[in-house]
Motif scaffolding. Structure first.
Motif, short mmCIF file in Angstrom:
data_model
loop_
_atom_site.label_atom_id
_atom_site.label_comp_id
_atom_site.label_asym_id
_atom_site.label_seq_id
_atom_site.Cartn_x
_atom_site.Cartn_y
_atom_site.Cartn_z
N LEU A 202 9.26 14.85 61.10
CA LEU A 202 9.62 14.38 62.43
C LEU A 202 10.37 13.07 62.32
O LEU A 202 10.42 12.43 61.27
CB LEU A 202 8.35 14.20 63.26
CG LEU A 202 7.45 15.43 63.39
CD1 LEU A 202 6.23 15.10 64.23
CD2 LEU A 202 8.22 16.59 64.00
N ARG A 203 10.95 12.67 63.45
CA ARG A 203 11.68 11.41 63.50
C ARG A 203 10.85 10.37 64.26
O ARG A 203 10.06 10.70 65.14
CB ARG A 203 13.03 11.57 64.19
CG ARG A 203 13.94 12.60 63.56
CD ARG A 203 14.27 12.30 62.11
NE ARG A 203 14.98 11.04 61.93
CZ ARG A 203 15.33 10.57 60.72
NH1 ARG A 203 14.99 11.23 59.62
NH2 ARG A 203 15.99 9.43 60.63
N GLN A 410 9.19 10.24 67.83
CA GLN A 410 10.21 10.60 68.81
C GLN A 410 10.06 12.07 69.24
O GLN A 410 9.52 12.90 68.49
CB GLN A 410 11.60 10.38 68.23
CG GLN A 410 11.87 8.92 67.88
CD GLN A 410 11.79 8.01 69.09
OE1 GLN A 410 12.61 8.09 69.99
NE2 GLN A 410 10.78 7.15 69.12
N PRO A 411 10.53 12.39 70.45
CA PRO A 411 10.48 13.80 70.88
C PRO A 411 11.24 14.70 69.91
O PRO A 411 12.15 14.26 69.20
CB PRO A 411 11.17 13.77 72.26
CG PRO A 411 11.02 12.35 72.73
CD PRO A 411 11.08 11.51 71.49
N LEU A 412 10.88 15.96 69.89
CA LEU A 412 11.49 16.91 68.98
C LEU A 412 12.95 17.15 69.34
O LEU A 412 13.34 17.18 70.50
CB LEU A 412 10.74 18.24 69.01
CG LEU A 412 9.27 18.23 68.62
CD1 LEU A 412 8.73 19.65 68.62
CD2 LEU A 412 9.06 17.58 67.27
N ASP A 413 13.74 17.34 68.31
CA ASP A 413 15.13 17.78 68.47
C ASP A 413 15.17 19.29 68.20
O ASP A 413 14.51 19.78 67.27
CB ASP A 413 16.02 17.04 67.46
CG ASP A 413 17.45 17.53 67.49
OD1 ASP A 413 18.20 17.09 68.37
OD2 ASP A 413 17.80 18.38 66.64
N PHE A 414 15.91 20.01 69.00
CA PHE A 414 15.88 21.46 68.89
C PHE A 414 16.32 21.93 67.51
O PHE A 414 15.62 22.71 66.85
CB PHE A 414 16.76 22.10 69.97
CG PHE A 414 16.70 23.61 69.97
CD1 PHE A 414 15.69 24.26 70.65
CD2 PHE A 414 17.63 24.36 69.27
CE1 PHE A 414 15.60 25.65 70.64
CE2 PHE A 414 17.56 25.74 69.25
CZ PHE A 414 16.54 26.39 69.93
N ASP A 415 17.47 21.48 67.05
CA ASP A 415 18.01 21.99 65.79
C ASP A 415 17.24 21.47 64.58
O ASP A 415 17.01 22.22 63.62
CB ASP A 415 19.49 21.60 65.66
CG ASP A 415 20.37 22.34 66.65
OD1 ASP A 415 20.07 23.52 66.93
OD2 ASP A 415 21.34 21.76 67.15
N GLU A 464 12.70 14.89 80.73
CA GLU A 464 12.09 15.06 79.42
C GLU A 464 11.95 16.54 79.10
O GLU A 464 11.67 17.37 79.98
CB GLU A 464 10.72 14.39 79.39
CG GLU A 464 10.77 12.88 79.52
CD GLU A 464 9.39 12.25 79.50
OE1 GLU A 464 8.40 13.02 79.45
OE2 GLU A 464 9.29 11.02 79.55
N ALA A 465 12.12 16.88 77.85
CA ALA A 465 12.03 18.28 77.44
C ALA A 465 10.61 18.79 77.60
O ALA A 465 9.64 18.04 77.48
CB ALA A 465 12.49 18.42 75.99
N PHE A 466 10.49 20.07 77.87
CA PHE A 466 9.17 20.71 77.96
C PHE A 466 8.58 20.84 76.57
O PHE A 466 7.43 20.48 76.33
CB PHE A 466 9.34 22.09 78.61
CG PHE A 466 8.05 22.81 78.85
CD1 PHE A 466 7.23 22.46 79.90
CD2 PHE A 466 7.66 23.85 78.03
CE1 PHE A 466 6.03 23.12 80.13
CE2 PHE A 466 6.47 24.52 78.24
CZ PHE A 466 5.65 24.15 79.30
N ALA A 467 9.35 21.36 75.64
CA ALA A 467 8.89 21.51 74.25
C ALA A 467 9.24 20.23 73.49
O ALA A 467 10.17 20.18 72.69
CB ALA A 467 9.55 22.72 73.59
#
Length: 1001
Positions: A202-203, A410-415, A464-467
């Motif tokens: 993760l970041r 940090q929140p997840l990045d899709f890619d 904010e993203a759901f996932a």
């Protein structure tokens, strides 16, 4: 032993004792070797599952291949879901490792693993654990340092054997990520994702700075680290990954996997003969620190149960670690002083302290924090990583000392994150069907992208993203696998995930499956009652419960009495939605507890009607502990009875018997309406009107919690804030577009130290300044207003972040030149409009006519205010220190003590308005003025002022007003700050003025 450990030991036995199994006459005792007896019991089940047999064949063909070994362990775990098979094999395996029968067998070039927790050492190698002797690593620095410092009862080789046993124990407990809730006929209750392949780094960001860093590389960044993040953000998995990587490298004597997984680890700096630090050297494999994973909630619980007369040392973290890792585990027999000796200087240890937020209450958290600080004090070489939920770490007395560096997940990045997580999970679920796992992974990934697109369309593009966390991805995966589709709402997702975790197909035993099929709904009702009971205890006490109290809570419903033991047995053996830790129970995630509370509110309390729910919630509306259950309650109601949910939202918007409860109620109703796509326009309009009514009362609103007002302001932004006129560049929807007349006259500028003890030299002396009539904007320029300028004018700004904020927040990341460009553009637009207003409306008030006439004839122009114009508009004429009086008040302005930690929608602090009605002058953002910085007094004559405010002059420019992360001293009306006109900052904004200074006459 548990299933994970049993599967690991069976895998080792099957690989290294292949010939003993096939040829029992090779046993020197004259009896068939223990491996043969185990094989006879296991073989029928193994042969009945082709995938398991194939995994064993792969391992025997390539015994050193880690991937094959991991696959075999996974397959064995599936077989061991049969409780009778697991019990028989556990008994046989324990008998095979008793000291009297212990012996090492080596046939051909195969590896040997023997003793409790033994691992395969590779071809021609021997790995020995437990009570046996063999070729363990006696060269570990951990062992050497301990043996040199202690009066030991064991030999160096024996210490090494026990350390190896500990490392194998740790490796077995950290090598897999468990994925519960996947329904497969005859399958195990848990899909095991090997950490080695399934872990996705993760970041994170350092809290003091914007530096981005991979979480798996943070160990090289310091010896004192705190990882903070939201629920389910992967904090614990980061620690498990660190423990696994170090344990694996220490066991295999190589730098990998630790180096590639964690980055290079360097020793503490040494000093040369000139007392200068040498270049830090990287650890060699034998020198790597010993990882110690410790749940802090267990430490707090241990302290809680100590006798009152227990010695002081028994309450220390060092003593608990020895107790936790030696007394409570059976796989190794390290000396009682082993860990205490290691902590003497700490250089051989990596201490992984998980879940500071999971300590039951704030007082205990403070005690645990102090214990951590005492342990690390004076031990500069000791590496410590602590995890904690963000909201808990920044509240009360939880934060650790200044030498701990804070890192935010940090929140997840899709890619970078979601895509590999999903692909690797489906690869483990369908290891032998590449086409199917690709198809299912792609379907889920497309579903997540579609869900996020719908969410942004419903809320806004910055939503904010759901996932946004590994937990949410995991729940999406469970629901997608079991239901072949994704739900649109959070409540539906949690509902389906809980149902999956509780339902059937966890056991190949038909009777067990039937039992679960009959009882899972009852278990859900029991779980929701337990969740409700826990939540009523409050934030400090509401996360875990010990078994006697748990049983008492469930006995409140007599119908549950016959099923309590089965319910707890399922929690201990299968996990499901509850997990057991040293006799205490908690839900596997707070989000699931919160949903079950919501379900209880609807199904139990709501059985008496909507009024019963609102009556129960009245005293809890403004309690953050109840926020998520209330939001999830609406989502759950919406999924089952849409009109009833709409009626509840309308009633909630008007609820609340206290000031804070009123604002909390409408904010909750509005947030829930946003999350629910089909809430309907009437509900949203009702919420909007209620928010604006509450905000319009400036004195009453000053008593509302700032966080509630800030959230309400953000809701208005998402609905299209009706306070602003979209037809006219999103300026305030008022006759003068938010400009407030400041009448001609004098005021006292600067500070008087007799009245203001915090006065700075830059503010002295206080002096009288006379100003002509002018009009100052009520609020700073917003993101929407600046975006309208950028779109219409084509202005090329250098920092695109200035347009990424919430639309009704002040624009930031603009420099002085950007602000001046906006002013020139707005001046032209309003000048054009002035002629229309004067010609079209003969009923203008006198102040309105003067305003529009001044713009039309050029006697007024739009620009940045001078610092004198700004200060008079902020403080009036009586020399007050703050716009509202002489005392700071975090309820009246957004500065650091307000604790919003960011900008807020303009208009959320009407109680901080000046006597003229100008708002936000003591907080939110610092504001550019047109004045160059010069010493006081301010020039009384026109020529001097022109020189000070010459837009073509060079030098530093004055900024006024406090900002969200500055203190109350900076929020004073007289406070001055200066910077170069090209500088941009995340707290730099501006407001505009209509002033005769910009006259074109």
């Amino acid at each position: 032993m548990d299933i994970t450990e049993l599967a690991g030991k069976l895998a080792e036995l099957l690989i290294v004792h292949e010939q003993a199994i096939a040829a029992p006459e090779h046993d020197v005792s004259g009896e068939p070797p223990p491996a043969w007896a185990i094989w006879q019991r296991l073989q029928p089940s193994l042969d009945a599952r082709p995938s398991a047999r194939e995994a064993l064949n792969d391992c025997r063909a390539q015994p050193d291949d880690a991937d094959h070994q991991a696959s075999l362990r996974v397959q064995l775990k599936k077989l061991l879901a049969d409780p009778q098979l697991a019990a028989d094999l556990d008994r046989l395996l324990k008998a095979s490792t008793e000291p009297a029968r212990s012996h090492a067998e080596n046939y051909g070039s195969g590896a040997i693993a023997q003793g409790p927790g033994a691992v395969v050492a590779g071809k021609s190698g021997v790995a020995v654990g437990g009570d046996l002797h063999g070729g363990v690593n006696n060269g570990w620095q951990i062992v050497n340092n301990y043996c040199a410092a202690s009066d030991r009862r064991l030999s160096k080789e024996q210490i090494a054997q026990q350390v190896a046993g500990y490392l194998r124990w740790l490796q077995a407990r950290t090598e897999n990520i468990e994925l519960r809730g996947i329904e497969r006929a005859g399958g195990a209750p848990v899909v095991l994702l090997p950490l080695e392949t399934a872990y996705v780094p993760l970041r994170a960001k350092w809290m003091r700075g914007d530096t981005d860093i991979a979480l798996n590389k943070v160990l090289g960044s310091g010896n004192r680290l705190v990882i903070v993040g939201g629920p389910g953000s992967g904090k614990t998995t980061v620690l498990l990954h660190m423990a696994w990587a170090l344990a694996s490298s220490l066991l295999n004597g190589r730098s990998e996997p630790a180096r590639s997984c964690l980055g290079p680890l360097r020793k503490p700096s040494e000093w040369d003969e000139q007392d200068k630090p040498k270049k830090p050297q990287e650890y060699q494999p034998r020198e790597l620190p010993l990882p110690l994973f410790v749940p802090l909630a267990s430490f707090a619980r241990y302290r809680r149960h100590l006798a009152g007369n227990a010695p002081a040392r028994a309450r220390t973290l060092a003593h608990f670690i020895s107790y936790h890792l030696i007394d409570q585990q059976a796989d190794f027999d390290l000396p009682a002083d082993f860990f205490v000796q290691l902590f003497k200087d700490g250089q051989d240890v990596l201490l992984l302290l998980d879940g500071l937020d999971e300590v039951a209450n704030e007082n205990e958290r403070a005690e645990v924090r102090q214990s951590v600080e005492k342990l690390v004090h004076g031990r500069a070489a000791l590496r410590v990583v602590v995890t904690c939920r963000t909201i808990t770490y920044r509240r009360g007395s939880t934060a650790l000392g200044a030498d701990f560096r804070e890192i935010a997940v940090q929140p997840l990045d899709f890619d970078r994150h979601i895509l590999p997580m999903v692909r690797q999970a489906y690869a483990c679920i369908y290891p032998f069907d590449a086409a199917l796992r690709t198809e299912r992974a792609n379907d889920l990934l497309e579903g997540i992208q579609g869900l996020e697109a719908q969410r942004r369309a419903r809320l806004d593009q910055q939503a904010e993203a759901f996932a946004d966390s590994p937990l949410m991805v995991r729940l999406l995966l469970i629901v997608h696998f079991n239901n072949r589709r994704l739900p649109d709402e959070r409540a539906e997702l949690f509902d389906k995930a809980i149902n999956a975790l509780l339902q059937v197909d966890y056991s190949p035993d038909v009777s067990v499956s039937n039992h679960l099929a009959e009882n899972w709904k009852r278990y859900r009702d029991m779980a929701q009652q337990l969740a409700f009971h826990l939540h009523q205890q409050g934030r400090d006490q509401g996360r875990e419960i010990e078994e006697p109290a748990l049983k008492a809570a469930l006995r409140q419903d007599q119908a549950f009495e016959p099923y309590i033991d089965d319910f707890l047995s399922q929690a201990r053996q299968r996990g499901s939605v509850l997990e057991e830790r040293n006799g205490a129970y908690r839900f596997i995630h707070l989000a699931l507890q919160e949903f079950l509370v919501a379900r209880y509110l609807r199904e139990v309390i709501g059985a008496e009607g909507r009024a019963a729910i609102l009556a129960f919630l009245d005293g809890r509306l403004d309690d953050p502990w109840w926020r998520e259950p209330i939001l999830l309650l609406v989502g759950y109601m919406a999924a089952n009875a849409a009109q009833s949910a709409r009626d509840f939202l309308s009633a909630l918007a008007q609820a609340g018997s206290r000031p804070n409860a009123k604002f909390a109620a409408v904010e909750l109703a509005g947030t829930a309406a946003l999350e629910w796509r089909d809430s309907g326009e009437p509900v949203r309009a009702n919420c909007t009107q209620r928010i604006m009514t509450l905000l319009s009362d400036s004195e009453a609103s000053a008593t509302f919690e700032p966080i509630l007002r800030a959230r309400a302001g953000d809701l208005l932004a998402r609905w299209g804030d009706s306070r602003f006129d979209a037809e006219h560049w999103y300026l305030p929807a008022e006759p003068l577009f938010g400009f407030i007349e400041i009448p001609v006259g004098s005021f006292m500028m600067g500070s008087d130290r007799q009245r203001d003890k915090q006065a700075d030299d830059r503010e002295l002396p206080q002096h009288e300044v006379n100003l002509p009539d002018y009009y100052l904007a009520r609020w700073p320029v917003t993101v929407a207003q600046f975006a309208a300028f950028a779109s219409e004018s084509g202005f090329q700004f250098k920092n695109p972040d200035c347009l990424k904020g919430i639309v009704n927040h002040p624009v930031v990341w603009v420099n002085w030149r950007d602000a001046m460009a906006y002013c020139r553009w707005l001046n032209a637009r309003l000048k054009e409009l002035a002629h229309e207003r004067l010609a079209a409306d003969n009923k203008l008030f006198e102040t309105e006519r003067r305003f529009w006439q001044g713009l039309a004839d050029g006697s007024l122009g739009i620009g940045l205010p001078s610092e004198a114009e700004w200060e008079k508009g902020a403080r009036g004429t009586d020399g007050r220190i703050y716009p509202w009086g002489d005392d700071p008040d975090p309820n009246r302005a957004n500065y650091n003590e307000t604790s919003l930690n960011g900008t807020s929608a303009v208009g959320c602090f009407p109680g901080g308005a000046s006597s003229y009605g100008c708002e936000e002058t003591s907080g939110n953002v610092r504001e550019w003025t047109r004045s160059l910085y010069r010493d006081y007094p301010y020039p009384p004559e026109s020529a001097g002022r022109q020189a000070r405010e010459d837009p073509t002059a060079t030098g530093r420019v004055v900024l006024r007003g406090g900002a969200f992360h500055f203190n109350a001293r900076d929020a004073r009306c007289a406070s001055r700050y200066l910077d170069f006109p090209d500088f941009r900052g995340g707290n730099y904004g501006f407001r505009v003025v209509a002033s005769p200074f910009f006259s074109d006459r």
